[in-house]
Write a protein that holds these residues in place. Structure first.
Motif, PDB file in Angstrom:
ATOM      1  N   GLY A  62      31.468  10.896 108.198  1.00 45.22           N
ATOM      2  CA  GLY A  62      32.819  11.783 107.603  1.00 45.22           C
ATOM      3  C   GLY A  62      33.935  11.564 107.128  1.00 45.22           C
ATOM      4  N   LEU A  63      33.588   9.622 107.900  1.00 41.28           N
ATOM      5  CA  LEU A  63      35.088   8.978 107.273  1.00 41.28           C
ATOM      6  C   LEU A  63      35.540   8.372 106.543  1.00 41.28           C
ATOM      7  N   GLU A  64      34.145   8.497 105.361  1.00 45.35           N
ATOM      8  CA  GLU A  64      34.323   7.732 104.221  1.00 45.35           C
ATOM      9  C   GLU A  64      33.677   9.233 103.328  1.00 45.35           C
ATOM     10  N   ASP A  65      34.478   9.632 102.655  1.00 47.94           N
ATOM     11  CA  ASP A  65      34.477  10.801 101.205  1.00 47.94           C
ATOM     12  C   ASP A  65      33.568   9.816 100.250  1.00 47.94           C
ATOM     13  N   PRO A  66      32.086  10.373  99.904  1.00 47.22           N
ATOM     14  CA  PRO A  66      31.327   9.625  99.413  1.00 47.22           C
ATOM     15  C   PRO A  66      31.624   9.406  97.947  1.00 47.22           C
ATOM     16  N   THR A  67      31.090   8.803  96.662  1.00 41.45           N
ATOM     17  CA  THR A  67      31.767   8.924  95.734  1.00 41.45           C
ATOM     18  C   THR A  67      31.094   9.617  94.976  1.00 41.45           C
ATOM     19  N   THR A  68      29.732   9.869  94.740  1.00 35.66           N
ATOM     20  CA  THR A  68      28.738  10.309  93.889  1.00 35.66           C
ATOM     21  C   THR A  68      27.337  10.760  95.748  1.00 35.66           C
TER      22      THR A  68
END
Length: 390
Positions: A62-68
């Motif tokens: 959850g430290l990066e938001d996925p693009t898709t």
């Protein structure tokens, strides 16, 4: 960002990534990826710097938001949840211990933050698990690097996460200590039965600890499987070269049946059809692969002693290196300019020195075939994609 239904079946995986990707402007760090990590296993994301493995781990955390795409942990879609609401804990290379707290209080930190006052038994269990009971009241600076890493693991596990994420956790340790900690982490994972997802660039580390390895390259999973399967049956030149060392010999297919026969600079070699790509098994060019430790090396004077049915090629020793357990030879041969051979130091032949003419031979069953359209040097040390992030 796409989302999936909030209630899903586990399908045997503690971590399930569906179509997950990450882009930064025009640059794609992780291409759309589908991946399931089986429950209760030790899973490794392995690759060189810049392959996208750490970005993938950070999207799970959850430290990066996925693009898709979506991230599911067990039966819960956590794609839109912040890190503190996800049933995961992360162990980093830096340990991130509190220097003013002793081992007991470092381990207990997460429990106390949740308002749990009675922590003695849980901390004691964790100290026993990581075998640091005698160090309970020491400060981090009084511990070795390996001991500090065990404290970090215990602090993460005491919260009973569904998944433990490990981001290059052994990278700061020296070689001997790193190998000891590899065995320790595997023991701990086996005892607690929690799913571990481990990011590393170290091939030996992944092979030693993981039940399943995903080899990443350029933001994609190049190949996924058990360590022995990846090592013995690589599907690409990248995997063949990145996991250990492979000799890759360019050849032409002359016969294809249950066994493939090829010609390489006049030398006839054989390999099982089941270890060849179907696209080239019927003819054309092929890369014949063989690992250095599978090859036997003899002086040309002993050619008559080579058993029938072996693949064999001639060459001349260009260089040799004694490394204790084995001697590593570099061979110049008409079929390949720089063949590597590892010979165990059991009964050393003093004639095998640079300049000596030799014959290399091996069991055809130990050969594998790869599509010859691939780059022969892909995956060798230093071969990383330009401009990529971890």
């Amino acid at each position: 960002m796409t989302t999936a239904p909030k209630t899903q079946t586990n399908e045997g995986g503690d971590v399930r990534l569906a179509g997950i990707s990450k882009t930064y402007g025009s640059f794609t760090a992780v291409h759309p990826l589908d991946l399931t990590v089986p429950r209760g296993t030790f899973f490794a994301l392995l690759g060189a710097s810049g392959c996208g493995k750490t970005t993938t781990l950070r999207m799970i955390a959850g430290l990066e938001d996925p693009t898709t795409g979506t991230v599911a942990l067990g039966d819960q879609d956590v794609t839109d949840l912040p890190p503190y609401k996800r049933p995961v804990n992360t162990v980093f290379q830096s340990y991130a211990l509190f220097p003013h707290l002793d081992v007991t209080e470092n381990i207990a930190f997460g429990l106390r933050r949740r308002g749990i006052k009675s922590v003695r038994k849980q901390v004691g269990d964790m100290l026993d698990l990581v075998q640091l009971g005698d160090f309970a009241h020491r400060k981090p600076h009084q511990l070795s690097g390996g001991q500090q890493q065990r404290v970090a693991v215990a602090r993460a596990l005491i919260n009973h996460p569904q998944v433990l994420l490990l981001d290059e956790p052994l990278g700061a340790l020296d070689l001997k200590l790193r190998r000891q900690m590899q065995l320790e982490l595997k023991r701990i994972q086996t005892e607690v039965g929690i799913t571990f997802v481990h990011v590393t660039h170290d091939q030996e580390e992944a092979m030693t600890m993981a039940d399943t390895v995903a080899v990443m390259n350029g933001g994609r999973v190049e190949q996924l499987g058990a360590p022995a399967e990846l090592y013995e049956n690589p599907r690409t030149t990248f995997v063949a070269n990145f996991l250990g060392t492979s000799n890759l010999i360019e050849a032409e297919v002359v016969e294809a049946a249950s066994e493939i026969t090829v010609l390489a600079s006049g030398a006839k070699l054989r390999l099982p059809a089941g270890r060849c790509p179907t696209a080239t098994a019927g003819g054309g060019r092929l890369l014949v692969g063989v690992r250095p430790e599978k090859i036997s090396l003899v002086h040309t004077d002993d050619a008559a002693e080579i058993p029938e049915g072996r693949n064999r090629i001639t060459g001349r020793i260009a260089d040799s290196s004694f490394i204790g357990v084995s001697t590593q030879y570099l061979i110049d041969s008409p079929v390949c300019p720089a063949l590597e051979v590892y010979v165990q130091n059991v009964e050393r032949d003093t004639r095998l020195v640079p300049g000596a003419d030799v014959i290399l031979h091996w069991n055809p069953e130990h050969s594998f075939g790869l599509d010859a359209d691939q780059a022969v040097d892909a995956g060798k040390m230093g071969d990383t994609a330009v401009g990529e992030v971890a």
